[in-house]
Design a protein around this motif. Structure first.
Motif, PDB file in Angstrom:
ATOM      1  N   ALA A 131      -4.501   3.565  -3.577  1.00 63.69           N
ATOM      2  CA  ALA A 131      -3.194   3.982  -3.054  1.00 63.69           C
ATOM      3  C   ALA A 131      -2.476   4.977  -3.962  1.00 63.69           C
ATOM      4  O   ALA A 131      -1.988   6.017  -3.507  1.00 63.69           O
ATOM      5  CB  ALA A 131      -2.319   2.750  -2.811  1.00 63.69           C
ATOM      6  N   TYR A 187       0.827  -1.212   0.000  1.00 64.43           N
ATOM      7  CA  TYR A 187       0.000   0.000   0.000  1.00 64.43           C
ATOM      8  C   TYR A 187       0.859   1.260   0.000  1.00 64.43           C
ATOM      9  O   TYR A 187       0.635   2.183  -0.788  1.00 64.43           O
ATOM     10  CB  TYR A 187      -0.905  -0.051   1.237  1.00 64.43           C
ATOM     11  N   PHE A 188       1.863   1.289   0.861  1.00 63.32           N
ATOM     12  CA  PHE A 188       2.695   2.485   0.961  1.00 63.32           C
ATOM     13  C   PHE A 188       3.616   2.633  -0.252  1.00 63.32           C
ATOM     14  O   PHE A 188       3.893   3.765  -0.678  1.00 63.32           O
ATOM     15  CB  PHE A 188       3.504   2.465   2.255  1.00 63.32           C
ATOM     16  N   SER A 218       2.486   9.880   6.422  1.00 62.28           N
ATOM     17  CA  SER A 218       1.543   9.040   7.163  1.00 62.28           C
ATOM     18  C   SER A 218       2.128   8.876   8.556  1.00 62.28           C
ATOM     19  O   SER A 218       3.239   8.360   8.714  1.00 62.28           O
ATOM     20  CB  SER A 218       1.374   7.680   6.479  1.00 62.28           C
ATOM     21  N   GLN A 240       2.846   1.861  -3.266  1.00 62.52           N
ATOM     22  CA  GLN A 240       2.002   2.415  -4.327  1.00 62.52           C
ATOM     23  C   GLN A 240       1.758   3.912  -4.117  1.00 62.52           C
ATOM     24  O   GLN A 240       1.723   4.685  -5.079  1.00 62.52           O
ATOM     25  CB  GLN A 240       0.670   1.670  -4.375  1.00 62.52           C
ATOM     26  N   ILE A 241       1.584   4.310  -2.864  1.00 62.46           N
ATOM     27  CA  ILE A 241       1.406   5.742  -2.570  1.00 62.46           C
ATOM     28  C   ILE A 241       2.647   6.525  -2.972  1.00 62.46           C
ATOM     29  O   ILE A 241       2.558   7.601  -3.578  1.00 62.46           O
ATOM     30  CB  ILE A 241       1.073   5.949  -1.079  1.00 62.46           C
ATOM     31  N   SER A 263     -12.828   3.712  -1.317  1.00 64.57           N
ATOM     32  CA  SER A 263     -12.203   2.407  -1.515  1.00 64.57           C
ATOM     33  C   SER A 263     -13.205   1.489  -2.212  1.00 64.57           C
ATOM     34  O   SER A 263     -14.385   1.806  -2.340  1.00 64.57           O
ATOM     35  CB  SER A 263     -11.779   1.805  -0.173  1.00 64.57           C
ATOM     36  N   ASP A 313      -3.558   8.995   4.870  1.00 67.88           N
ATOM     37  CA  ASP A 313      -3.889   7.738   5.555  1.00 67.88           C
ATOM     38  C   ASP A 313      -3.997   7.950   7.055  1.00 67.88           C
ATOM     39  O   ASP A 313      -5.071   8.179   7.576  1.00 67.88           O
ATOM     40  CB  ASP A 313      -2.873   6.652   5.201  1.00 67.88           C
ATOM     41  N   GLN A 352      -7.881   0.091  -1.332  1.00 67.54           N
ATOM     42  CA  GLN A 352      -7.779   1.546  -1.246  1.00 67.54           C
ATOM     43  C   GLN A 352      -7.067   2.096  -2.483  1.00 67.54           C
ATOM     44  O   GLN A 352      -6.167   1.442  -3.018  1.00 67.54           O
ATOM     45  CB  GLN A 352      -7.013   1.932   0.018  1.00 67.54           C
ATOM     46  N   SER A 377      -4.137  -3.427  -0.605  1.00 73.43           N
ATOM     47  CA  SER A 377      -3.950  -3.040  -2.008  1.00 73.43           C
ATOM     48  C   SER A 377      -3.031  -4.017  -2.718  1.00 73.43           C
ATOM     49  O   SER A 377      -2.458  -3.703  -3.758  1.00 73.43           O
ATOM     50  CB  SER A 377      -3.366  -1.619  -2.085  1.00 73.43           C
ATOM     51  N   THR A 421      -9.087   7.866   3.192  1.00 72.17           N
ATOM     52  CA  THR A 421     -10.102   7.080   2.493  1.00 72.17           C
ATOM     53  C   THR A 421     -11.330   6.917   3.386  1.00 72.17           C
ATOM     54  O   THR A 421     -11.293   7.224   4.585  1.00 72.17           O
ATOM     55  CB  THR A 421      -9.562   5.695   2.095  1.00 72.17           C
TER      56      THR A 421
END
Length: 337
Positions: free
Chosen positions: A295, A75-76, A124, A78-79, A326, A149, A293, A277, A162
């Motif tokens: 991301a 997830y992170f 985050s 992708q962010i 989401s 987040d 989510q 994710s 989200t």
């Protein structure tokens, strides 16, 4: 005293601004005891000199810091990709800082970044249940910060989040509609904004369907796979849930491991859904149902907001708090029909 600048620091010490300035320049023409007293007071008041401001006030580093709790979570990563994609279009580079969920690391990172090394930060956060008042001394005009987040609600900075409450409610309702009566909620930290909000969605979905919140079905886990294997395995044997909502991705993995070790069949004996994710969720056995989510979009929106601030523009009210939707992706682990 409010936000500390060099003038206020000098007043607190009853010294001249030039004397304080010489201490931070490591000048030789200052008494060592005076220098020590200045640096000690600066640390106590959380003051960080901006070494670029005096001579390079208009110059930009063209660098953005991305502060995340971990990199193991897809997830992170992708962010970060989303932030970098937008930053690159405006000629910015990114620096990545990983706090490992350590509030001291977070404080140290922000303090070191506030001296002009980067132009802005997307972050985050880590220490929601601890003292994060250090941020109240940061000059957000000099170092704008955008939270994503996990956020600090008492800090006045833009936030990109989200719809955690709705997503958790929807996921719990999905398990209920698939026949689950003893649904567990696995969480790393109930005091964090995401853990708290997602738990409320879970509780309210149970209430809507006339299901009680049974004792022991909210499980406090950790960031350690080894510890979670023991925690979740013990929980499954003692409480025998028929459904699990994992508030973060790693807890879904730990549930898979524990179920395999204990010969608990997913989804026959236990239905599972998780906030994740993970791009290979469909390749797990059985395929993992997820609350996916957005991301990359979170990263992009956070970067756009930060760059708008860096360009000197005033944010619209709608940009101060952005809530993205989401998606519930139903697969075999939750008894896909």
């Amino acid at each position: 005293m409010g936000k500390i600048d060099i003038i206020k620091l000098a007043e607190a010490l009853n010294l001249s601004k030039s004397t304080v300035s010489r201490a931070f320049r490591d000048s030789s023409d200052i008494n060592p005891q005076t220098k020590e007293r200045i640096l000690k007071m600066a640390k106590e008041l959380n003051y960080q000199p901006n070494h670029y401001a005096s001579n390079l006030r208009e110059q930009r580093s063209k660098t953005i810091a991305v502060v995340v709790p971990e990199l193991a979570n897809n997830y992170f990563t992708q962010i970060i990709q989303g932030v970098e994609k937008v930053a690159k279009t405006e000629g910015y580079h990114i620096l990545i800082y990983v706090t490992d969920d350590d509030i001291e690391k977070e404080r140290d990172f922000i303090r070191s970044l506030s001296n002009g090394r980067v132009d802005g930060v997307v972050m985050s956060v880590t220490g929601e249940s601890t003292d994060h008042s250090y941020l109240q001394h940061i000059n957000f005009e000099r170092l704008p910060i955008v939270f994503f987040d996990r956020t600090y609600d008492d800090i006045d900075a833009p936030k990109v989040v989200t719809d955690d409450y709705h997503s958790s409610f929807m996921a719990t309702e999905h398990l209920l509609e698939n026949g689950c009566e003893r649904i567990a909620y696995l969480v790393v930290n109930k005091e964090q904004s995401i853990g708290k909000t997602r738990m409320q969605g879970y509780v309210d979905a149970l209430k809507k369907h006339g299901m009680p919140l049974l004792e022991g079905l909210v499980v406090d886990c950790s960031n350690s796979y080894t510890e979670n294997d023991e925690i979740i395995g013990h929980f499954l044997l003692r409480h025998a849930p028929d459904g699990v909502l994992a508030s973060v991705e790693r807890l879904a993995f730990s549930t898979y491991y524990a179920c395999k070790r204990l010969e608990i069949d997913i989804p026959q004996d236990l239905k599972l859904i998780a906030f994740s994710s993970l791009e290979i969720a469909s390749l797990l056995d059985p395929a993992l149902s997820t609350i996916r989510q957005p991301a990359v979009d979170i990263g992009e929106r956070s970067a756009h907001i930060l760059l708008k601030q860096l360009a000197g523009h005033v944010l619209e009210e709608s940009e101060r708090r952005v809530v993205l939707n989401s998606e519930l992706v139903v697969r075999a682990s939750s008894g896909m029909k």
